[in-house]
Design a protein around this motif. Structure first.
Motif, PDB file in Angstrom:
ATOM      1  N   ILE A  22      14.055   4.942  -0.328  1.00 11.01           N
ATOM      2  CA  ILE A  22      13.101   5.474   0.386  1.00 11.01           C
ATOM      3  C   ILE A  22      11.457   5.022   0.993  1.00 11.01           C
ATOM      4  O   ILE A  22      11.531   5.406   1.653  1.00 11.01           O
ATOM      5  N   VAL A  23      11.639   3.991  -0.368  1.00 16.05           N
ATOM      6  CA  VAL A  23      10.124   3.148  -0.190  1.00 16.05           C
ATOM      7  C   VAL A  23       9.792   2.592   1.552  1.00 16.05           C
ATOM      8  O   VAL A  23       9.233   1.841   2.041  1.00 16.05           O
ATOM      9  N   SER A  28       4.696   0.482   5.364  1.00 15.49           N
ATOM     10  CA  SER A  28       4.863  -0.827   6.622  1.00 15.49           C
ATOM     11  C   SER A  28       4.455  -2.221   5.462  1.00 15.49           C
ATOM     12  O   SER A  28       4.144  -3.127   6.054  1.00 15.49           O
ATOM     13  N   ASP A  29       4.310  -1.995   4.835  1.00 13.61           N
ATOM     14  CA  ASP A  29       3.199  -3.245   3.849  1.00 13.61           C
ATOM     15  C   ASP A  29       4.713  -3.992   3.806  1.00 13.61           C
ATOM     16  O   ASP A  29       5.428  -3.796   2.711  1.00 13.61           O
ATOM     17  N   ARG A  30       4.620  -5.301   3.967  1.00 10.10           N
ATOM     18  CA  ARG A  30       5.813  -6.375   3.753  1.00 10.10           C
ATOM     19  C   ARG A  30       5.937  -6.414   2.558  1.00 10.10           C
ATOM     20  O   ARG A  30       7.070  -6.542   1.890  1.00 10.10           O
ATOM     21  N   ALA A  36      11.735  -4.275  -1.733  1.00  8.39           N
ATOM     22  CA  ALA A  36      12.429  -3.268  -2.087  1.00  8.39           C
ATOM     23  C   ALA A  36      13.670  -3.128  -1.869  1.00  8.39           C
ATOM     24  O   ALA A  36      15.035  -3.002  -2.015  1.00  8.39           O
ATOM     25  N   TYR A  37      13.924  -4.359  -0.383  1.00  7.70           N
ATOM     26  CA  TYR A  37      14.660  -5.133  -0.591  1.00  7.70           C
ATOM     27  C   TYR A  37      15.672  -5.445  -1.429  1.00  7.70           C
ATOM     28  O   TYR A  37      17.273  -4.978  -1.039  1.00  7.70           O
ATOM     29  N   GLY A 100       4.010   9.113   1.859  1.00  8.35           N
ATOM     30  CA  GLY A 100       3.680   7.885   2.623  1.00  8.35           C
ATOM     31  C   GLY A 100       2.440   7.358   2.696  1.00  8.35           C
ATOM     32  O   GLY A 100       2.065   7.455   1.503  1.00  8.35           O
ATOM     33  N   GLY A 101       3.029   5.875   3.023  1.00 10.32           N
ATOM     34  CA  GLY A 101       2.257   4.709   2.828  1.00 10.32           C
ATOM     35  C   GLY A 101       1.571   4.562   1.716  1.00 10.32           C
ATOM     36  O   GLY A 101       2.325   4.224   0.884  1.00 10.32           O
ATOM     37  N   LYS A 102       0.553   4.068   1.344  1.00 11.17           N
ATOM     38  CA  LYS A 102      -0.243   3.596  -0.010  1.00 11.17           C
ATOM     39  C   LYS A 102       0.939   4.470  -1.402  1.00 11.17           C
ATOM     40  O   LYS A 102       0.406   4.521  -2.071  1.00 11.17           O
ATOM     41  N   ASP A 103       0.085   5.421  -1.078  1.00  6.68           N
ATOM     42  CA  ASP A 103       0.958   6.737  -1.784  1.00  6.68           C
ATOM     43  C   ASP A 103       2.135   6.660  -1.867  1.00  6.68           C
ATOM     44  O   ASP A 103       2.330   6.750  -3.242  1.00  6.68           O
TER      45      ASP A 103
END
Length: 172
Positions: A22-23, A28-30, A36-37, A100-103
């Motif tokens: 999900i995250v 887009s944070d590498r 997560a991967y 989404g994003g930082k949240d």
């Protein structure tokens, strides 16, 4: 004990994989995407190993025993996935899906830290198994998840977030 660990850890890992995927799609944070991967691939691989153990041992994938009955540390009388330490609720998963994003990053980290802490508890209960493959995996889970907890705490701090949400006091 080993069969209970294999069954319950599969369920526990499956939720971690779900949250990681999900995250990964919500940021887009590498650094978060890499974490997560790593969580998704390593824990999915371990799910496969535990599934295979049960098959080799001639045991069913499901049990008539309540979840966590194999642990000797107070979870015996609980039932259902919520009884597993560190599991996120359906509401929390839905919130992560909508963020989404930082949240999304912060929520993922706040959910995954206690999730990993629960996995550590489960692995600690299995690390003394007489089955060498169970002992090795429990040890690997302990090492990986403790290291990831430290990393996730640093990631939260870098985002200016506390480990848990603070609830505003009434009247403010």
């Amino acid at each position: 004990m080993e069969a209970g660990f294999a069954r319950d850890m599969q369920t526990h890992h499956a939720q971690a994989v779900q949250m990681a995927l999900i995250v990964r799609d919500r940021t887009s944070d590498r650094e978060i995407r890499t974490l997560a991967y790593d969580i998704a691939t390593s824990q999915q691989q371990q799910i496969g190993q535990m599934y295979a153990w049960l098959d080799v041992w001639g045991l069913p994938q499901a049990s008539s025993q309540p979840r966590m009955a194999w642990m000797r540390q107070g979870h015996q009388n609980m039932s259902g996935a919520a009884a597993m330490p560190g599991m996120a609720t359906a509401t929390q998963i839905k919130e992560l899906e909508q963020a989404g994003g930082k949240d999304a990053e912060i929520l993922f980290l706040r959910l995954m830290i206690p999730h990993h802490q629960g996995g550590v508890q489960m692995a600690q209960a299995a690390v003394q198994s007489e089955q060498p493959q169970v002992n090795r995996m429990a040890g690997a889970i302990l090492a990986a998840q403790k290291a990831e907890i430290d990393l996730m705490r640093r990631m939260l701090a870098a985002r200016g977030a506390a480990e848990t949400r603070t609830v505003p006091k009434s009247g403010r």
